[in-house]
Every structure is written in structure tokens, then in C-alpha cells.
Scaffold this active site. Structure first.
Site, short mmCIF file in Angstrom:
data_model
loop_
_atom_site.label_atom_id
_atom_site.label_comp_id
_atom_site.label_asym_id
_atom_site.label_seq_id
_atom_site.Cartn_x
_atom_site.Cartn_y
_atom_site.Cartn_z
N LYS A 14 -4.19 -38.40 41.77
CA LYS A 14 -4.52 -37.01 41.57
C LYS A 14 -6.24 -37.00 41.28
O LYS A 14 -6.71 -38.33 41.38
CB LYS A 14 -4.26 -36.42 40.33
C1 LIG Z 1 1.88 -34.81 41.05
C2 LIG Z 1 2.55 -33.36 40.70
C3 LIG Z 1 3.00 -33.08 39.46
C4 LIG Z 1 3.38 -34.04 38.42
O1 LIG Z 1 2.52 -34.87 37.74
P1 LIG Z 1 2.70 -35.98 36.90
O2 LIG Z 1 1.52 -35.87 36.01
O3 LIG Z 1 3.23 -37.13 37.76
O4 LIG Z 1 4.13 -35.78 35.95
C5 LIG Z 1 3.59 -31.84 39.20
N1 LIG Z 1 3.23 -30.79 40.20
C6 LIG Z 1 2.78 -31.08 41.36
C7 LIG Z 1 2.44 -29.91 42.46
C8 LIG Z 1 2.24 -32.44 41.68
O5 LIG Z 1 1.87 -32.77 42.77
#
Ligand SMILES: *Cc1c(COP(=O)(O)O)cnc(C)c1O
Length: 386
Positions: free
Chosen positions: A184
Site C-alpha cells: 500500500k
Molecule cells: C489491501 C486491502 C484491504 C485489506 O487491507 P489489510 O491491511 O491487508 O487488511 C482492504 N480493502 C482493500 C480494497 C484492499 O485493497
């Protein structure tokens, strides 16, 4: 032309400052939730302009806690988009509630506010979870109008830093949930954040993030802490470590610089692909700020031999890491079999998924990397023109 080394689809932008911050935490002897996490929360709340920021170990945990704080329970319906990652809907199932999917807009692939307005007339809805796909914000004004009194939890896993008009995503709804997963736009390896202006809800999220035990339980091994605590509910184990908190603080300081580099990369992709008839570049509203977590290219399956699948394979063979976002949730076995969905129940999500391919876009990419991606895409289109 062909790269000699594989270009990963995503890499975190971490360097010496992150190493030093983590080393300090390890030297300090306090590894779990502590002063680093509290400082990260304070800086994050200030950055997005929210009253409270509660750090947790994932965005999944953040959304689960937000739904729990709203009192969502078994049998409730929570409205969301099928065009998202597993996490967005599984947290609804954690509480025994059911996802009520609503199809997306064909341009942005964000949830369609008009369909939301229709759905809330037909169903009693406990909460709405919109997702800002790729980092382009949903039309939150239209969604709020459609939602009326129904609380909104934004899945902002892609939306840091996203602006709707001039306003940063993070204090536009009752809750906003961020992800600091490895790929991210701000990464702590694993991590997440809940932001809210609601005092009582913030308290509840904090308590439930650490076993449902009384406030400041994390202090109980410090000089000012006490051994005593009360369990007020069967909570979860969702707290963030100070190792991750220290990483987050450093990453937050360079968030805008990392974003500016992704803006440059997106502009180069747009310029290279905008006039290619077989390709469709990502839609964005110039009044908003796109976070560019993802660059979601779409191909014209009728005009390219082998369509998206062959195109994606060809890019991989040219050493370009790609991904596909997302296989719509209603097409996965669990949701298909539990709720009896067919692909055509959400036809826009199903169709757009079939022609989507995401290109690498991260701040550590060099200009040569970007040029390699552009050359590979153009070559793959040329080779597959029907
Ligand atoms: C990555 C992602 C999540 C989950 O994030 P985590 O921190 O891994 O739990 C939730 N929603 C979307 C759209 C994502 O791309």
C-alpha cells in the site's frame, strides 16, 4: 526489447530512515504497542484532520472494529461493492451479517450512488462500505445523500492520500479505514488505522482492539501502569506493534513525496496509452486528488487477440510484474455458493474485471523502469492487434 531483470509489481519505499527507526525500537526493549504507536496515531489524526486515529494491525481489523462499534449483528445487511478485495466483505460475515452488493460505475469502478439509493429503498441496511478503488474517491456527496442516516465506513485501503475536492479522505464519514499492508501507499509491513470524530466509537474500537480490556491496558507493564484491568467484552487482538508504529511515522513524513512520484508515473502512462484505441486509461475527476495506489488499465478484449489474459501473460513474459484488480467477490466460490450469485448479477463488475490489468506504479520505480513498462505495453498491443 526485453528487460533483463523482473520488475516487481509493487515494492515498499523504505530506506535508512526506516531502518534507523526500527533499530531504535528494538534497542528500546519495548516492541509492542507503546509510545511509537501513540505518536503515529497522533500524527496520522492530524494529517487527515480527524479527531481520533486508532492504530490496528490491518485494514481488515479496522473495518471489523468499525462494524462492531456500530452494533452490526447477525442477520443485518451491510451494503458494499463486489469490485474489491476479500477483506471488505469478510468483515461483514465475521459479525454474521450479510453483504448486500451493489454494482459499480463503469468509468471509475467505484460503487454507483444511484444503485445505492435504489438498494436502500428496498432493503433495511445497517451500514455502507464504499471502496475508493485505486485511489480515486467515490462520489461521497451523492453517497451521503443516498445513505441518509445509514452510517458509512470508508474502505480507504487505496486512498492515502486521496482528496475529494480539497478534502483529504479520512474525516468525510463516520469511520475511515486505512491499510499499511506491504504493497500500500504507506507501509508498515502489516498495519491499519481507523479514523473517526466519534468519541464513543473511538473508545469502543480501542477497547475491542485489545481483548475488550479497560483503557490503556497497554501501559500495564510501564512505570505509570497498573496491573489491574477489567474485561468488558470479548474483544480481539488487533493492536499494532511499536516496530510498525515507528515505520509508520517515518513513512507518513514522506507520504506526499512518494505520492508525487506516482503522479509523475501516472502522467507518463496516460500520455503513452491515452491515444491507443485498444487501451482505456483510468478515469479520474480532475477536481479530486487520485492517490495512484493502482494504475488500472483496461484493454478492449474484442480488439486484442487472446484478450486481457494473453495480454497479462505477455507482459509477464517481458519481465513486467502485473496484477489484476479484482476478481469480483460474487464470482468467488464462497459468495457464489452461499448467496447463489451468477456473474451477470453484477454485470459491470464482471465485464470490467475481464478486461482489467494493473501496471506497476510505486515511488521506487526509476524513469527507465517506467519506460520499460510503456515499451512492453505498446509492444504487447502491437503483437496482439486483431
Ligand atoms: C489491501 C486491502 C484491504 C485489506 O487491507 P489489510 O491491511 O491487508 O487488511 C482492504 N480493502 C482493500 C480494497 C484492499 O485493497
Amino acid at each position: 526489447m526485453m528487460r533483463t531483470s523482473f520488475l516487481p509489481f509493487a515494492l515498499p519505499d523504505t530506506g535508512d530512515a526506516e531502518l534507523a527507526a526500527v533499530a531504535d525500537v528494538i534497542r528500546s526493549g519495548w516492541l509492542t504497542t507503546g509510545t511509537q504507536v501513540r505518536a503515529f496515531e497522533a500524527a496520522f489524526a492530524k494529517y487527515v484532520g480527524a479527531k481520533h486515529a486508532i492504530a490496528v494491525n490491518s485494514c481488515t481489523a479496522a473495518m471489523h472494529l468499525a462494524l462492531e462499534a456500530l452494533g452490526v449483528k447477525a442477520g443485518d445487511k451491510v451494503l458494499t461493492t463486489p469490485y474489491t478485495f476479500a477483506a471488505t466483505a469478510e468483515v461483514i460475515r465475521y459479525l454474521g451479517a450479510d453483504p448486500l452488493f451493489v454494482d459499480v460505475r463503469p468509468d471509475t469502478l467505484n460503487i454507483d450512488p444511484e444503485r445505492v439509493a435504489d438498494a436502500v429503498k428496498k432493503h433495511e441496511v445497517a451500514a455502507i462500505i464504499p471502496v475508493h478503488i485505486a485511489g480515486e474517491p467515490c462520489d461521497m456527496d451523492a453517497l451521503r445523500l443516498a445513505a441518509g442516516d445509514i452510517p458509512i465506513i470508508e474502505d480507504a485501503a487505496h486512498a492515502l492520500p486521496t482528496r475529494l475536492g480539497g478534502r483529504l479522505v479520512g474525516n468525510l464519514s463516520r469511520f475511515t479505514c486505512f491499510s499499511f499492508y506491504a504493497t500500500k501507499t504507506l507501509s508498515t509491513g502489516e498495519g491499519g488505522m481507523i479514523t473517526t470524530d466519534d468519541d464513543a466509537a473511538a473508545d469502543r474500537c480501542r477497547i475491542m482492539s485489545l481483548h475488550g480490556i479497560s483503557r490503556d491496558a497497554w501501559k500495564r507493564y510501564t512505570a505509570e501502569g497498573s496491573w489491574a484491568y477489567d474485561i468488558i467484552a470479548p474483544g480481539y487482538k488487533y493492536n499494532l506493534t511499536d516496530i510498525a508504529g515507528a515505520l509508520g511515522l517515518v513513512q507518513l513524513g514522506k507520504l506526499e513525496a512518494m505520492w508525487r512520484r506516482r503522479v509523475e508515473i501516472a502522467a507518463r502512462y496516460d500520455a503513452a496509452f491515452g491515444s491507443i484505441e485498444e487501451l482505456q486509461i483510468p478515469a479520474r475527476n480532475p477536481a479530486n486528488q487520485h492517490a495512484w495506489h493502482l494504475y488500472m488499465l483496461r484493454v478492449d478484449n474484442a480488439r486484442l487477440r487472446g484478450g486481457r489474459d494473453a495480454f497479462a501473460d505477455a507482459l509477464r513474459r517481458k519481465n513486467i510484474g502485473i496484477s489484476v484488480h479484482f476478481i469480483p467477490l460474487h464470482m468467488h466460490p464462497y459468495y457464489r455458493d452461499t448467496y447463489g450469485y451468477r456473474p451477470e448479477d453484477f454485470p459491470i463488475a464482471a465485464r470490467e474485471f475481464s478486461r482489467e490489468v494493473s501496471l506497476p506504479i510505486y515511488s521506487r520505480m526509476s524513469d527507465a523502469d517506467v519506460a520499460d513498462v510503456i515499451a512492453a505495453v505498446l509492444e504487447c498491443v502491437d503483437a496482439a492487434r486483431a
